[in-house]
Write a protein that holds these residues in place. Structure first.
Motif, PDB file in Angstrom:
ATOM      1  N   UNK A  36       0.822  -1.259  -0.007  1.00 54.20           N
ATOM      2  CA  UNK A  36      -0.127   0.135   0.121  1.00 54.20           C
ATOM      3  C   UNK A  36       0.926   1.190  -0.190  1.00 54.20           C
ATOM      4  N   UNK A  37       1.993   1.215   0.898  1.00 60.27           N
ATOM      5  CA  UNK A  37       2.998   2.308   0.831  1.00 60.27           C
ATOM      6  C   UNK A  37       3.539   2.712  -0.265  1.00 60.27           C
ATOM      7  N   UNK A  38       3.989   1.705  -1.427  1.00 64.21           N
ATOM      8  CA  UNK A  38       4.535   1.815  -2.680  1.00 64.21           C
ATOM      9  C   UNK A  38       3.295   2.597  -3.607  1.00 64.21           C
ATOM     10  N   UNK A  39       2.047   1.887  -3.548  1.00 64.94           N
ATOM     11  CA  UNK A  39       1.043   2.321  -4.327  1.00 64.94           C
ATOM     12  C   UNK A  39       0.593   3.782  -4.057  1.00 64.94           C
ATOM     13  N   UNK A  40       0.705   4.441  -2.782  1.00 64.46           N
ATOM     14  CA  UNK A  40       0.426   5.496  -2.286  1.00 64.46           C
ATOM     15  C   UNK A  40       1.618   6.733  -3.085  1.00 64.46           C
ATOM     16  N   UNK A  41       2.659   6.316  -3.093  1.00 62.01           N
ATOM     17  CA  UNK A  41       3.616   6.868  -3.581  1.00 62.01           C
ATOM     18  C   UNK A  41       3.456   6.994  -4.917  1.00 62.01           C
ATOM     19  N   UNK A  42       3.059   6.243  -5.747  1.00 66.89           N
ATOM     20  CA  UNK A  42       3.055   6.323  -7.055  1.00 66.89           C
ATOM     21  C   UNK A  42       1.707   7.306  -7.492  1.00 66.89           C
ATOM     22  N   UNK A  43       0.611   7.100  -6.511  1.00 62.36           N
ATOM     23  CA  UNK A  43      -0.567   7.814  -6.889  1.00 62.36           C
ATOM     24  C   UNK A  43      -0.182   9.429  -6.525  1.00 62.36           C
ATOM     25  N   UNK A  44       0.615   9.689  -5.792  1.00 60.01           N
ATOM     26  CA  UNK A  44       1.061  10.875  -5.400  1.00 60.01           C
ATOM     27  C   UNK A  44       1.794  11.470  -6.757  1.00 60.01           C
ATOM     28  N   UNK A  45       2.421  10.852  -7.395  1.00 61.25           N
ATOM     29  CA  UNK A  45       3.510  11.320  -8.428  1.00 61.25           C
ATOM     30  C   UNK A  45       2.873  10.946  -9.760  1.00 61.25           C
ATOM     31  N   UNK A  46       1.836   9.856 -10.188  1.00 63.84           N
ATOM     32  CA  UNK A  46       1.672   9.629 -11.520  1.00 63.84           C
ATOM     33  C   UNK A  46      -0.018   9.848 -11.565  1.00 63.84           C
ATOM     34  N   UNK A  75     -10.417   9.968  -8.018  1.00 60.12           N
ATOM     35  CA  UNK A  75     -10.433   9.676  -9.498  1.00 60.12           C
ATOM     36  C   UNK A  75     -10.263   8.396 -10.212  1.00 60.12           C
ATOM     37  N   UNK A  76      -9.212   7.536  -9.662  1.00 52.97           N
ATOM     38  CA  UNK A  76      -9.004   6.294 -10.375  1.00 52.97           C
ATOM     39  C   UNK A  76     -10.311   5.225 -10.145  1.00 52.97           C
ATOM     40  N   UNK A  77     -10.446   4.642 -11.029  1.00 56.75           N
ATOM     41  CA  UNK A  77     -11.527   3.685 -11.063  1.00 56.75           C
ATOM     42  C   UNK A  77     -10.800   2.172 -10.266  1.00 56.75           C
ATOM     43  N   UNK A  78     -11.505   1.840  -9.323  1.00 59.71           N
ATOM     44  CA  UNK A  78     -10.997   0.799  -8.387  1.00 59.71           C
ATOM     45  C   UNK A  78     -11.510  -0.527  -8.718  1.00 59.71           C
TER      46      UNK A  78
END
Length: 484
Positions: A36-46, A75-78
């Motif tokens: 989850x931490x890696x995913x949040x970092x990507x969501x912040x930057x991509x 925004x992203x569809x989950x």
């Protein structure tokens, strides 16, 4: 060049990440995160369009992670992938986490691709809707004209002419018959193998009918458990079940004065069939958790790739529902039974794909067209579309040659000669490389084993010494599908 949708795959297993990436890579850009931490970092930057998350992750569940995503990155569809034992947990968290859809393991590559495509399209529509809202006040005087224009475009795009066929094709008579019954408000049952275009035929019927000004909505009934399917179709009241955090308008109500397309109707449970039959008989729906009924005026178009008469005989499908849905049955023939359509269909798909990929492609070589005509196309039009997309993506010149064909098409003549006895028991190998001969031999063994075991995947996998997932991968690779 237009950027492709970006899918974030959140899974702590590298093999699972790679398997999903292989399925999506031709149409989507992908990013991966093991936590989850890696995913949040990507969501912040991509810029992420779709999040595809595994339910079982170290530290927290996929549903819990997606609940936080909904609050911080709406925004992203989950989407979520889960084992069957997790279904209750998923259902409980669907609304709270804003999950668009979930897939169960083991997932099918075609189904995964179909769901992600739908999610990417939903993201696009959401963004379009936001842009429209900003401009709404400025464009108010022309709004009705714009809606009318969009309806005209849809009616043209989904006309019966969109079902490409030659004058002497079996589709010609089918389309003529469908056009005649389109104007009459009776249920239609469309049968046919996967990939033959049942969705297109349903849309053509709707947009040629007096209901063309109403909505056309569709639902894959085989993709959801009963409770979620009822919520999707009939709606629900806040608090109706665990996870129902808001009132929900069902698709039947959204389709009022229009049409609803119920795909894979043969995959529904007997319990759900009773509830659907009641809606069709009474013309009323009752949202889950609500005591009041609501009248709806909807034309039902159903579809299935299974034999419903056999399902009725086996008591897996209610006969009264079958007769209610099948007031007018239409059968879409498989592509192998209409070879006269193959050149026209291939040219149409090539033109559309080349434009989408921004490539200048003028056509196919004669060898490729010959291979297309000799191949059985077990995946029908969908398989042909995927093959042409692959060829266009790899092409360097204006003409698509045989070097671009996938292995199963590269030896199409051999693949289709498998069922014909050969002298001394040997398959034809002239002009084939060693790799092609080995693949042809492997495909024949797999097909023969499946036939011996009545196309039971589990028993065939055990006989071949493969896992179910491994065998399904080979079925996908060779385009094998039960055709008898």
């Amino acid at each position: 060049m237009k950027s492709r949708p970006c899918v974030l795959i959140v899974d702590d297993e590298v093999r699972s990440q790679e398997a999903i990436r292989r399925v999506l890579r031709e149409e989507f850009d992908t990013l991966t995160a093991a936590s989850a931490a890696d995913a949040e970092a990507l969501l912040n930057n991509e810029l992420i369009h779709v999040i595809l998350c595994d339910q079982r992750m170290p530290g927290e569940s996929g549903v819990d992670f997606l609940k936080r995503v909904r609050d911080c990155w709406p925004d992203p569809v989950r989407l979520i992938i889960s084992g069957y034992s997790d279904s209750e947990n998923i259902i409980a968290g669907v609304n709270e986490a804003g999950i668009y859809q979930y897939l169960t393991k083991p997932w099918e590559p075609d189904r995964l691709l179909e769901v992600v495509r739908g999610a990417a399209e939903l993201f696009r529509l959401q963004q379009d809707n936001q842009n429209v809202s900003v401009e709404l006040k400025r464009a108010a005087p022309a709004l009705q004209q714009t809606i009318a224009e969009k309806r005209r475009i849809l009616q043209h795009h989904y006309a019966f002419e969109s079902l490409i066929h030659a004058p002497d094709s079996p589709l010609a008579r089918l389309c003529s018959l469908a056009m005649r019954i389109a104007e009459y408000d009776i249920p239609v049952l469309i049968t046919g193998e996967s990939g033959t275009g049942k969705d297109l035929l349903a849309r053509a019927i709707h947009y040629s009918s007096p209901r063309r000004e109403g909505s056309f909505v569709a639902e894959n009934c085989g993709a959801l458990p009963d409770q979620l399917l009822e919520s999707e179709l009939f709606g629900c009241k806040k608090g109706a079940f665990t996870g129902a955090y808001e009132d929900r308008i069902g698709l039947f109500e959204q389709a009022d004065d229009g049409s609803i397309f119920l795909d894979e109707i043969g995959e529904t449970s007997l319990t759900f069939q009773v509830k659907l039959l009641r809606v069709l008989q009474e013309g009323e729906i009752r949202p889950l958790g609500n005591t009041r009924r609501r009248r709806v005026d909807v034309r039902v178009i159903a579809a299935t790739n299974c034999d419903l008469e056999a399902a009725v005989a086996a008591r897996r499908f209610r006969p009264d529902l079958y007769y209610r849905l099948g007031a007018f049955p239409l059968h879409l023939p498989p592509l192998r039974s209409r070879p006269m359509d193959i050149p026209l269909l291939a040219a149409h798909l090539l033109e559309r794909t080349a434009a989408s990929f921004h490539k200048r492609i003028t056509g196919f070589s004669e060898t490729v067209l010959a291979r297309f005509k000799s191949y059985a196309w077990p995946g029908n039009v969908r398989e042909m579309q995927n093959e042409i997309q692959r060829m266009v993506a790899l092409a360097d010149g204006p003409v698509l040659g045989p070097d671009l064909l996938s292995p199963r098409l590269g030896s199409a003549g051999v693949a289709n000669a498998m069922d014909t006895p050969q002298p001394s028991g040997q398959a034809p190998t002239d002009g084939m490389t060693l790799k092609e001969q080995v693949e042809s031999f492997e495909e024949r063994i797999i097909r023969d084993t499946l036939r011996r075991h009545g196309w039971n995947i589990s028993r065939a996998a055990r006989a071949l010494g493969l896992s179910r997932v491994g065998l399904r991968g080979k079925l996908q690779r060779y385009g094998l599908e039960r055709v008898n």
